[in-house]
Design a protein around this motif. Structure first.
Motif, PDB file in Angstrom:
ATOM      1  N   SER A  54     -12.229  -0.275  -0.356  1.00 58.26           N
ATOM      2  CA  SER A  54     -13.451  -1.089  -1.023  1.00 58.26           C
ATOM      3  C   SER A  54     -13.163  -2.615  -0.995  1.00 58.26           C
ATOM      4  CB  SER A  54     -13.189  -0.623  -2.702  1.00 58.26           C
ATOM      5  OG  SER A  54     -11.671  -1.199  -3.019  1.00 58.26           O
ATOM      6  N   GLU A  55     -13.996  -3.464  -1.255  1.00 60.27           N
ATOM      7  CA  GLU A  55     -13.794  -4.991  -1.265  1.00 60.27           C
ATOM      8  C   GLU A  55     -12.830  -5.223  -2.051  1.00 60.27           C
ATOM      9  OE1 GLU A  55     -16.529  -9.137  -1.856  1.00 60.27           O
ATOM     10  OE2 GLU A  55     -17.554  -6.981  -1.966  1.00 60.27           O
ATOM     11  N   GLU A  56     -12.858  -4.699  -3.206  1.00 58.78           N
ATOM     12  CA  GLU A  56     -11.899  -5.046  -4.496  1.00 58.78           C
ATOM     13  C   GLU A  56     -10.505  -4.890  -3.999  1.00 58.78           C
ATOM     14  OE1 GLU A  56     -11.757  -4.069  -9.165  1.00 58.78           O
ATOM     15  OE2 GLU A  56     -11.417  -2.420  -7.750  1.00 58.78           O
ATOM     16  N   TYR A  57     -10.205  -3.875  -3.404  1.00 63.72           N
ATOM     17  CA  TYR A  57      -8.714  -3.636  -2.883  1.00 63.72           C
ATOM     18  C   TYR A  57      -8.405  -4.599  -1.590  1.00 63.72           C
ATOM     19  CZ  TYR A  57      -4.632  -0.935  -1.164  1.00 63.72           C
ATOM     20  OH  TYR A  57      -3.323  -0.367  -0.697  1.00 63.72           O
ATOM     21  N   THR A  58      -9.255  -4.894  -0.876  1.00 67.41           N
ATOM     22  CA  THR A  58      -8.985  -5.883   0.141  1.00 67.41           C
ATOM     23  C   THR A  58      -8.535  -7.210  -0.394  1.00 67.41           C
ATOM     24  OG1 THR A  58     -10.490  -4.324   1.659  1.00 67.41           O
ATOM     25  CG2 THR A  58      -9.976  -6.792   2.233  1.00 67.41           C
ATOM     26  N   ARG A  59      -9.516  -7.694  -1.415  1.00 65.35           N
ATOM     27  CA  ARG A  59      -9.415  -8.954  -2.126  1.00 65.35           C
ATOM     28  C   ARG A  59      -7.977  -9.172  -2.789  1.00 65.35           C
ATOM     29  NH1 ARG A  59     -14.422  -9.270  -5.581  1.00 65.35           N
ATOM     30  NH2 ARG A  59     -13.344 -11.564  -6.154  1.00 65.35           N
ATOM     31  N   LEU A  60      -7.502  -7.738  -3.513  1.00 61.45           N
ATOM     32  CA  LEU A  60      -6.256  -7.951  -4.255  1.00 61.45           C
ATOM     33  C   LEU A  60      -5.099  -8.042  -3.164  1.00 61.45           C
ATOM     34  CD1 LEU A  60      -6.975  -4.888  -6.846  1.00 61.45           C
ATOM     35  CD2 LEU A  60      -6.195  -7.029  -7.346  1.00 61.45           C
ATOM     36  N   LEU A  61      -5.076  -7.271  -2.167  1.00 56.39           N
ATOM     37  CA  LEU A  61      -4.234  -7.336  -1.265  1.00 56.39           C
ATOM     38  C   LEU A  61      -4.057  -8.680  -0.540  1.00 56.39           C
ATOM     39  CD1 LEU A  61      -1.842  -5.797   0.220  1.00 56.39           C
ATOM     40  CD2 LEU A  61      -3.331  -4.840   1.957  1.00 56.39           C
ATOM     41  N   GLN A  62      -5.359  -9.007  -0.223  1.00 54.54           N
ATOM     42  CA  GLN A  62      -5.363 -10.632   0.452  1.00 54.54           C
ATOM     43  C   GLN A  62      -4.814 -11.600  -0.500  1.00 54.54           C
ATOM     44  OE1 GLN A  62      -9.439 -11.912   1.153  1.00 54.54           O
ATOM     45  NE2 GLN A  62      -8.828 -13.200   2.873  1.00 54.54           N
ATOM     46  N   PRO A  99       0.789  -1.243   0.039  1.00 48.09           N
ATOM     47  CA  PRO A  99      -0.005  -0.010   0.151  1.00 48.09           C
ATOM     48  C   PRO A  99       0.737   1.242   0.088  1.00 48.09           C
ATOM     49  CG  PRO A  99      -0.981  -1.481   1.625  1.00 48.09           C
ATOM     50  CD  PRO A  99       0.278  -2.050   1.086  1.00 48.09           C
ATOM     51  N   THR A 100       2.103   1.241   0.688  1.00 48.46           N
ATOM     52  CA  THR A 100       2.918   2.515   0.666  1.00 48.46           C
ATOM     53  C   THR A 100       3.212   2.708  -0.731  1.00 48.46           C
ATOM     54  OG1 THR A 100       3.681   1.718   2.925  1.00 48.46           O
ATOM     55  CG2 THR A 100       4.931   3.464   1.647  1.00 48.46           C
ATOM     56  N   SER A 101       3.669   1.710  -1.559  1.00 47.47           N
ATOM     57  CA  SER A 101       4.188   2.065  -2.838  1.00 47.47           C
ATOM     58  C   SER A 101       2.978   2.238  -3.723  1.00 47.47           C
ATOM     59  CB  SER A 101       4.915   0.784  -3.473  1.00 47.47           C
ATOM     60  OG  SER A 101       6.214   0.468  -2.528  1.00 47.47           O
ATOM     61  N   ALA A 102       1.851   1.712  -3.373  1.00 44.37           N
ATOM     62  CA  ALA A 102       0.721   2.000  -4.294  1.00 44.37           C
ATOM     63  C   ALA A 102       0.212   3.699  -4.256  1.00 44.37           C
ATOM     64  CB  ALA A 102      -0.481   1.375  -4.006  1.00 44.37           C
ATOM     65  N   TYR A 103       0.422   4.184  -2.830  1.00 44.74           N
ATOM     66  CA  TYR A 103       0.251   5.714  -2.794  1.00 44.74           C
ATOM     67  C   TYR A 103       1.193   6.480  -3.528  1.00 44.74           C
ATOM     68  CZ  TYR A 103      -3.168   5.033   0.884  1.00 44.74           C
ATOM     69  OH  TYR A 103      -4.272   4.644   1.945  1.00 44.74           O
ATOM     70  N   LEU A 104       2.361   5.887  -3.680  1.00 45.63           N
ATOM     71  CA  LEU A 104       3.315   6.725  -4.131  1.00 45.63           C
ATOM     72  C   LEU A 104       3.592   6.541  -6.025  1.00 45.63           C
ATOM     73  CD1 LEU A 104       6.232   6.231  -1.549  1.00 45.63           C
ATOM     74  CD2 LEU A 104       4.883   8.489  -1.956  1.00 45.63           C
ATOM     75  N   LEU A 105       2.747   5.702  -6.311  1.00 48.85           N
ATOM     76  CA  LEU A 105       2.539   5.392  -7.714  1.00 48.85           C
ATOM     77  C   LEU A 105       2.431   6.750  -8.791  1.00 48.85           C
ATOM     78  CD1 LEU A 105       0.688   2.176  -8.054  1.00 48.85           C
ATOM     79  CD2 LEU A 105       3.069   2.558  -8.745  1.00 48.85           C
ATOM     80  N   GLY A 106       1.906   7.852  -8.266  1.00 50.84           N
ATOM     81  CA  GLY A 106       1.674   9.206  -8.710  1.00 50.84           C
ATOM     82  C   GLY A 106       0.483   9.189  -9.686  1.00 50.84           C
ATOM     83  N   GLU A 107      -0.679   8.477  -9.013  1.00 47.26           N
ATOM     84  CA  GLU A 107      -2.096   8.629  -9.663  1.00 47.26           C
ATOM     85  C   GLU A 107      -3.032   8.631  -8.338  1.00 47.26           C
ATOM     86  OE1 GLU A 107      -2.813   5.599 -12.383  1.00 47.26           O
ATOM     87  OE2 GLU A 107      -3.246   4.084 -10.914  1.00 47.26           O
ATOM     88  N   PRO A 108      -4.211   9.226  -8.476  1.00 44.04           N
ATOM     89  CA  PRO A 108      -5.243   9.244  -7.304  1.00 44.04           C
ATOM     90  C   PRO A 108      -5.588   7.734  -6.779  1.00 44.04           C
ATOM     91  CG  PRO A 108      -5.695  10.846  -9.010  1.00 44.04           C
ATOM     92  CD  PRO A 108      -4.695  10.055  -9.621  1.00 44.04           C
ATOM     93  N   LEU A 109      -5.410   7.437  -5.668  1.00 41.06           N
ATOM     94  CA  LEU A 109      -5.983   6.331  -4.916  1.00 41.06           C
ATOM     95  C   LEU A 109      -6.490   6.712  -3.667  1.00 41.06           C
ATOM     96  CD1 LEU A 109      -5.575   3.119  -4.992  1.00 41.06           C
ATOM     97  CD2 LEU A 109      -3.703   3.488  -3.290  1.00 41.06           C
ATOM     98  N   PRO A 110      -7.893   6.963  -4.073  1.00 41.26           N
ATOM     99  CA  PRO A 110      -8.965   7.582  -3.075  1.00 41.26           C
ATOM    100  C   PRO A 110      -9.115   6.488  -1.897  1.00 41.26           C
ATOM    101  CG  PRO A 110     -10.059   7.061  -4.990  1.00 41.26           C
ATOM    102  CD  PRO A 110      -8.566   7.100  -5.221  1.00 41.26           C
ATOM    103  N   GLU A 111      -9.625   7.167  -0.588  1.00 45.54           N
ATOM    104  CA  GLU A 111     -10.142   6.514   0.346  1.00 45.54           C
ATOM    105  C   GLU A 111     -11.147   5.466   0.054  1.00 45.54           C
ATOM    106  OE1 GLU A 111      -9.941   5.529   4.594  1.00 45.54           O
ATOM    107  OE2 GLU A 111      -8.677   7.007   3.340  1.00 45.54           O
ATOM    108  N   GLU A 112     -11.883   5.633  -0.787  1.00 46.47           N
ATOM    109  CA  GLU A 112     -13.033   4.719  -1.206  1.00 46.47           C
ATOM    110  C   GLU A 112     -12.451   3.482  -1.907  1.00 46.47           C
ATOM    111  OE1 GLU A 112     -13.768   8.210  -3.836  1.00 46.47           O
ATOM    112  OE2 GLU A 112     -13.323   8.052  -1.872  1.00 46.47           O
ATOM    113  N   ALA A 113     -11.571   3.843  -2.816  1.00 46.16           N
ATOM    114  CA  ALA A 113     -10.895   2.565  -3.454  1.00 46.16           C
ATOM    115  C   ALA A 113     -10.070   1.947  -2.619  1.00 46.16           C
ATOM    116  CB  ALA A 113      -9.736   3.070  -4.279  1.00 46.16           C
ATOM    117  N   VAL A 114      -9.211   2.275  -1.410  1.00 40.63           N
ATOM    118  CA  VAL A 114      -8.272   1.570  -0.446  1.00 40.63           C
ATOM    119  C   VAL A 114      -9.367   0.994   0.477  1.00 40.63           C
ATOM    120  CG1 VAL A 114      -6.579   1.941   1.432  1.00 40.63           C
ATOM    121  CG2 VAL A 114      -6.518   3.183  -0.691  1.00 40.63           C
TER     122      VAL A 114
END
Length: 812
Positions: A677-685, A660-675
């Motif tokens: 979200s169920e989709e983000y949770t499943r991806l990281l899981q 997640p730290t590197s994802a925040y630094l990719l240079g594009e918006p990563l809004p709170e609702e995305a982080v």
């Protein structure tokens, strides 16, 4: 854009470095960065700076890109003198005394070389002999220009020995097509100025070819003989041959085979095809038509394999849009060819196009290859392409791709053991089998492809080359430049990481594995594009930190130190209230605290919001789960079920603070609702699950000796009430491997689909993150193995080993 953002950030940190040792590399400039080389002795990586060379100037680079871009946008295919000659021989319908396509005759008259040949190459080879003889026969067929014929025959006579050279590269079916033209020439009364014994030798080679039992099945042999039918003439059953005719009227999209069919069978649909061909190209024709999709996909594939596809993103998107339209309409140009279909499927799926695997169903069984021309002539490239495409799988239920993967892998291994394929292709197949799609290291693959970028054999064509190759030199030059400049960036990051380790005194932690080279390599696997240096540096620093923290909880510290560490993380900004139980704890916590603060500040500027609470939350979850595992070991406790084990084990693998730290630094918006979200949770899981379970499988024996909980042990114990019979353990291993496969497929599906909540670049990061454990943990705990060091050195430190031969692209 990431680069513009990072340049703004650099203004806040003098010299491009942040306080507290958060040393991000400066934005690359026009000045070539230094190259770091390995010292020949010593355990640690002693670094020295030497000047780099070979970096292209900006204007020259733009010129090279313009040439490649023109090729991508659909340059005219290469002319085939051989196929043009065969089209020139077709008589006008209803008359045997006039050519149907006189413009082809005129092209032949206009394009003879000074040496008497028809060629585009200065080097005499079998292809030139074949093309020249075909043009001579075409001119004689209509009694045109005896002078052209005479000079052509003299060329044939001077170079006839090339036709007999068994070591010379041959167009497909040369012994049949060349001898067939000799037959026609003799019937027309042409005298070839060579010894009769030499001509008899060619006919002898033809009989050997006709009697040869090539690869594949009887059906493969029939398809091959149909493909070279013009060399068989009246010996061929032309009515039966029409079974191979395609919707466009051609046979195999080959102008020469189709022209022969028009001559011997007077087939109207063949004439329609040839008419459309000459209307499009005029007096000359290509070796294959149509091949627009195939040629462009080959170009896209080559650019990807050479590591420069990002420089042509717009052009590639246009090609893939066109390919997607063809796929959805089930167009013959894609679906009728094994290699084209497989390549299209893989590239479309991996670039977010919504297609199912039904179109690949025609290749579900091995017979599709065994019955093909590819098998007869031992053309392995379509087989390799099928294997690669079968890995872009989204579910356990996809039996089509499962079957393709199974039989294609088996055949590729058989080909390796046969020792009948070229060394460059052997290396490519070995890499594909050792590093499937879920374990690829892109810069390592790019480097190997650049180093193997040399002359290849003909790609299943009777004359000339498949597709156009005018941009080969430009592609190679751009790829070399890109790899060298990217490697220089990696080397600077390694220097900065070594300095950061020393500034934070992490090298004083004797219990910890402080391996900067490995950490850099670990960051490069998911974040290989050079412009992603900010998130890549964050990843490598977090990789060092999470490894050191894990080592503390894995026996490097006392229970008192572990509990103290958890309290410090829970208090975070108020950690002074807790205090440090030892110097090791103080060094390690302060390194995490100060580095995470700096990462959080940079992420806040990129995201226009604070993400610090989230980063701290991730670290707290990680150390708490590590503490739980340490207590399990202390109490000799093994969780009773996977439901108890996995919620702890997933997070203790320590991807949570890294990804997640590197994802925040990719240079594009990563809004709170995305982080959230169920989709983000499943991806990281899924990424965590893959990492943890692979680690569990490969470290099983060591962890069993140490009494540590492990998913294999938990599954085995739950099956037999605690007994560790080897057969039960192996069955448990297979169950865990199945879970890994399912997590990979689902992670792949979520990463490559379109229209998701989580931004695509973030999803790609999570997909590539799943590769990290697959690369680092293969046969055993490879994190400290020499193989990892060798791979890291190859990507970061070792220079390219370039061939000193004329370049041509890697196989399509």
């Amino acid at each position: 854009m990431l680069l513009s953002s990072s340049s703004c950030l650099a203004g806040h940190f003098p010299g491009g470095a942040s306080p507290h040792g958060m040393n991000y590399p400066r934005k690359p400039s026009n000045v070539p960065p230094p190259v770091v080389t390995r010292a020949t002795t010593g355990v640690r990586n002693n670094l020295e700076v030497v000047p780099n060379s070979g970096i292209l100037q900006g204007m020259h680079r733009d010129e090279l890109k313009a040439t490649v871009r023109k090729q991508l946008q659909g340059a005219e295919p290469s002319v085939s003198s051989y196929d043009t000659a065969w089209v020139a021989m077709v008589p006008l319908k209803g008359s045997s005394h006039a050519p149907c396509y006189p413009q082809c005759i005129q092209w032949i008259l206009d394009n003879q070389q000074l040496d008497g040949s028809w060629s585009q190459s200065a080097e005499v080879n079998k292809d030139i002999l074949l093309s020249t003889l075909a043009c001579i026969v075409a001119l004689k067929r209509w009694d045109c220009s005896p002078d052209h014929i005479r000079r052509g025959l003299h060329f044939i006579g001077r170079n006839f020995s090339v036709a007999m050279d068994g070591q010379s590269v041959s167009p497909v079916g040369f012994n049949i097509t060349f001898s067939g033209l000799l037959n026609l020439a003799t019937e027309m009364g042409l005298e070839i100025p060579v010894m009769k014994t030499d001509i008899d030798g060619i006919f002898y080679l033809r009989e050997i070819e006709l009697a040869r039992d090539g690869g594949g099945t009887v059906a493969a042999r029939k398809a091959f003989m149909a493909y070279v039918s013009e060399g068989l003439g009246r010996r061929q059953d032309w009515d039966l041959l029409m079974a191979y005719q395609r919707k466009n009227g051609s046979l195999f999209n080959s102008p020469s085979t189709t022209a022969a069919a028009a001559i011997y069978s007077r087939n109207d649909r063949a004439l329609d095809y040839l008419g459309s061909l000459t209307s499009k190209f005029g007096g000359s024709v290509p070796v294959i038509y149509p091949d627009d999709v195939y040629s462009q996909l080959c170009m896209v594939n080559t650019l990807e394999k050479m590591g420069i596809s990002s420089d042509f993103a717009c052009e590639i998107r246009d090609i893939l849009d066109m390919t997607y339209s063809c796929w959805m309409q089930n167009e013959e140009e894609i679906m009728s060819d094994m290699g084209t279909c497989a390549k299209a499927f893989r590239l479309l799926r991996m670039n977010g196009y919504d297609i199912n695997s039904d179109g690949m169903g025609q290749f579900a069984e091995q017979s599709c290859y065994d019955d093909s021309i590819h098998a007869y002539v031992n053309d392995i490239q379509p087989l390799l392409e099928l294997y690669r495409s079968s890995q872009v799988r989204f579910s356990e239920d996809d039996l089509i791709l499962e079957n393709i993967c199974s039989w294609s892998a088996k055949l590729l291994k058989q080909q390796l053991s046969s020792r009948k394929i070229s060394k460059p292709l052997v290396q490519e197949i070995e890499y594909a089998l050792e590093f499937p799609i879920f374990a690829t290291v892109e810069p390592l693959e790019h480097k190997g492809n650049i180093e193997r970028f040399k002359t290849n054999s003909f790609q299943l064509v009777k004359s000339g080359h498949c597709g156009s190759s005018s941009a080969n030199t430009e592609i190679l030059s751009l790829a070399i430049d890109k790899f060298r400049s990217t490697q220089s960036i990696f080397q600077q990051e390694l220097q900065d990481l070594n300095r950061w380790v020393q500034e934070h005194r992490l090298d004083e932690l004797k219990f910890a594995r402080i391996l900067p080279l490995h950490a850099c390599f670990c960051a490069i696997v998911p974040l290989f594009p050079p412009e992603l240096f900010v998130p890549r540096v964050a990843w490598s620093q977090n990789a060092v930190l999470t490894t050191a923290v894990d080592d503390l909880f894995d026996g490097g510290g006392s229970m008192e130190e572990m509990r103290n560490m958890v309290e410090l993380f829970e208090k975070w900004d108020d950690h002074a209230e807790v205090g440090f139980s030892s110097e090791n704890v103080e060094i390690l916590f302060k390194a995490v605290y100060n580095t995470t603060r700096r990462m959080g500040e940079m992420a806040a500027q990129l995201q226009n919001r604070s993400v610090m609470d989230h980063l701290v939350e991730l670290w707290v979850v990680t150390v708490r789960t590590m503490m739980t595992e340490a207590e399990w070991v202390e109490n000799k406790y093994i969780p009773a079920t996977m439901e108890e084990y996995m919620p702890v084990a997933e997070h203790s693998f320590a991807f949570d603070p890294i990804i997640p730290t590197s994802a925040y630094l990719l240079g594009e918006p990563l809004p709170e609702e995305a982080v959230r979200s169920e989709e983000y949770t499943r991806l990281l899981q899924h990424a965590n699950t893959i990492g943890r379970l692979i680690n569990d499988v490969v470290t099983l024996e060591r962890e069993m000796r140490a009494g540590k909980p492990n998913s294999v042990v938990v599954r085995a114990a739950s099956r037999v009430g605690g007994a560790m019979d080897p057969a039960v353990v192996e069955a448990a291993k297979e169950e865990v491997r199945r879970v890994i496969r399912m997590a990979r497929w689902e992670l792949q599906r979520l990463a490559f689909r379109d229209g998701a909540v989580v931004p695509r670049r973030c999803r790609e990061l999570l997909w590539h993150s799943g590769k990290v454990a697959s690369v680092f943990y293969r046969e055993e705990d490879a994190y400290t193995k020499e193989t990892m060091r060798t791979m890291a050195n190859a990507v970061i430190l070792d220079p390219l080993q370039l061939q000193r031969t004329r370049p041509t692209p890697p196989p399509c």
